[in-house]
Design an enzyme around this catalytic site. Structure first.
Site, PDB file in Angstrom:
ATOM      1  N   TYR A 234      36.096  22.869  34.444  1.00 31.76           N
ATOM      2  CA  TYR A 234      35.683  24.183  34.947  1.00 31.76           C
ATOM      3  C   TYR A 234      36.894  25.085  35.113  1.00 31.76           C
ATOM      4  CZ  TYR A 234      33.186  27.574  37.878  1.00 31.76           C
ATOM      5  OH  TYR A 234      32.627  28.724  38.387  1.00 31.76           O
ATOM      6  N   THR A 269      24.066  28.504  45.818  1.00 32.68           N
ATOM      7  CA  THR A 269      23.213  28.441  44.633  1.00 32.68           C
ATOM      8  C   THR A 269      22.952  26.986  44.277  1.00 32.68           C
ATOM      9  OG1 THR A 269      25.065  28.357  43.061  1.00 32.68           O
ATOM     10  CG2 THR A 269      24.291  30.555  43.735  1.00 32.68           C
TER      11      THR A 269
END
Length: 300
Positions: A234, A269
């Site tokens: 990431y 989220t």
């Protein structure tokens, strides 16, 4: 949804595409843009989920949200979206690259997530999550394919439409995890930070090199973020995303096109398993504000 006619479309209305728009920050960006009077094309890889998200926004009184299927990792899918935009609207003003992949899974064993984090601060929660990540070669490959190559696929497919706008905007939802301070090698950091010398071709080479180094256990020797830390792929994908944004901005410095990356914050989220310190409304506000603020511009 197939191509339609742009004969009745008001040319003064702005048009936006949001990738990964079926949930989380992406869905909220669609909502806020539509509430600001923008015609929004909500895209998602899953047709059922994407159509359902668009329908949910219609029920909120936002009828000018359309759904179109998009797999950012497939150039042919991005080309199909470009054809739809061209036939339906004849132009594109805003592209929000929100679709992303974490490059890791979580393994909590027999631990209960809610109990483990109930007394922790947001920072402590993130640190705890990072201690329970699993990152495989397959995770790394998918992360680079979506976050870096996928973002490029969509931008390249829609660039000619964005250039037809008098005020075109590309906004990529990124992360502070893409900061070069996470890299261990000075030479690699210097190369990624030198937008004047970098090229799209070299960034593609670096993306391939990262995956190869991940497989071969050479991350540390090359100067990438190391596997001793979490979210290695990431971090690398977001750093490459930042570098590509700067290269693209310089390439189009003489045009009205503005190109930016935005860190939305640590948002609650599905990607963060519902943890975080910001709501999706707060997280989406940054990308939406970049579109509305004429002073925001990566063209250094």
């Amino acid at each position: 949804m197939g191509p339609g006619s742009n004969n009745s479309f008001p040319v003064e209305k702005r048009v936006a595409v949001v990738t990964g728009g079926n949930r989380g920050i992406g869905l909220e960006i669609c909502k806020q843009l539509a509430a600001n009077g923008v015609a929004v094309v909500l895209t998602a890889r899953d047709e059922e989920k994407g159509a359902g998200a668009a329908a949910a926004l219609h029920r909120l009184g936002l009828p000018e949200v359309l759904f179109h299927q998009l797999d950012v990792a497939e150039p042919s899918s991005a080309a199909c979206l470009a054809d739809f935009i061209r036939h339906k609207f004849g132009k594109l003003d805003i592209l929000v690259n929100n679709a992303g992949n974490l490059g890791a899974t979580f393994d909590f064993g027999n631990l209960d997530l809610d109990k483990e984090i109930e007394d922790k601060s947001a920072h402590e929660t993130l640190e705890w999550l990072m201690q329970h990540t699993v990152e495989t070669t397959e995770n790394a490959e998918e992360c680079l394919r979506i976050n870096y190559h996928g973002t490029k696929n969509v931008i390249q497919a829609l660039l000619h439409l964005l250039q037809s706008s008098p005020d075109g905007r590309i906004v990529t939802v990124s992360s502070v995890f893409g900061q070069l301070s996470f890299f261990s090698g000075e030479q690699l950091k210097e190369e990624l930070n030198d937008a004047d010398k970098l090229s799209e071709e070299r960034l593609d080479e670096l993306a391939e090199l990262f995956v190869r180094d991940f497989k071969d256990g050479e991350l540390e020797s090359r100067g990438w973020p190391t596997r001793r830390d979490a979210f290695v792929a990431y971090k690398a994908s977001k750093a490459l995303q930042h570098a590509y944004t700067r290269v693209l901005a310089r390439k189009h410095a003489s045009s009205p096109l503005r190109v930016n990356c935005v860190h939305p914050g640590y948002v609650k989220t599905d990607l963060t398993l519902g943890t975080g310190e910001l709501t999706v409304e707060e997280g989406a506000a940054g990308p939406v504000a970049v579109d509305r603020n004429p002073s925001c511009n990566e063209k250094l």
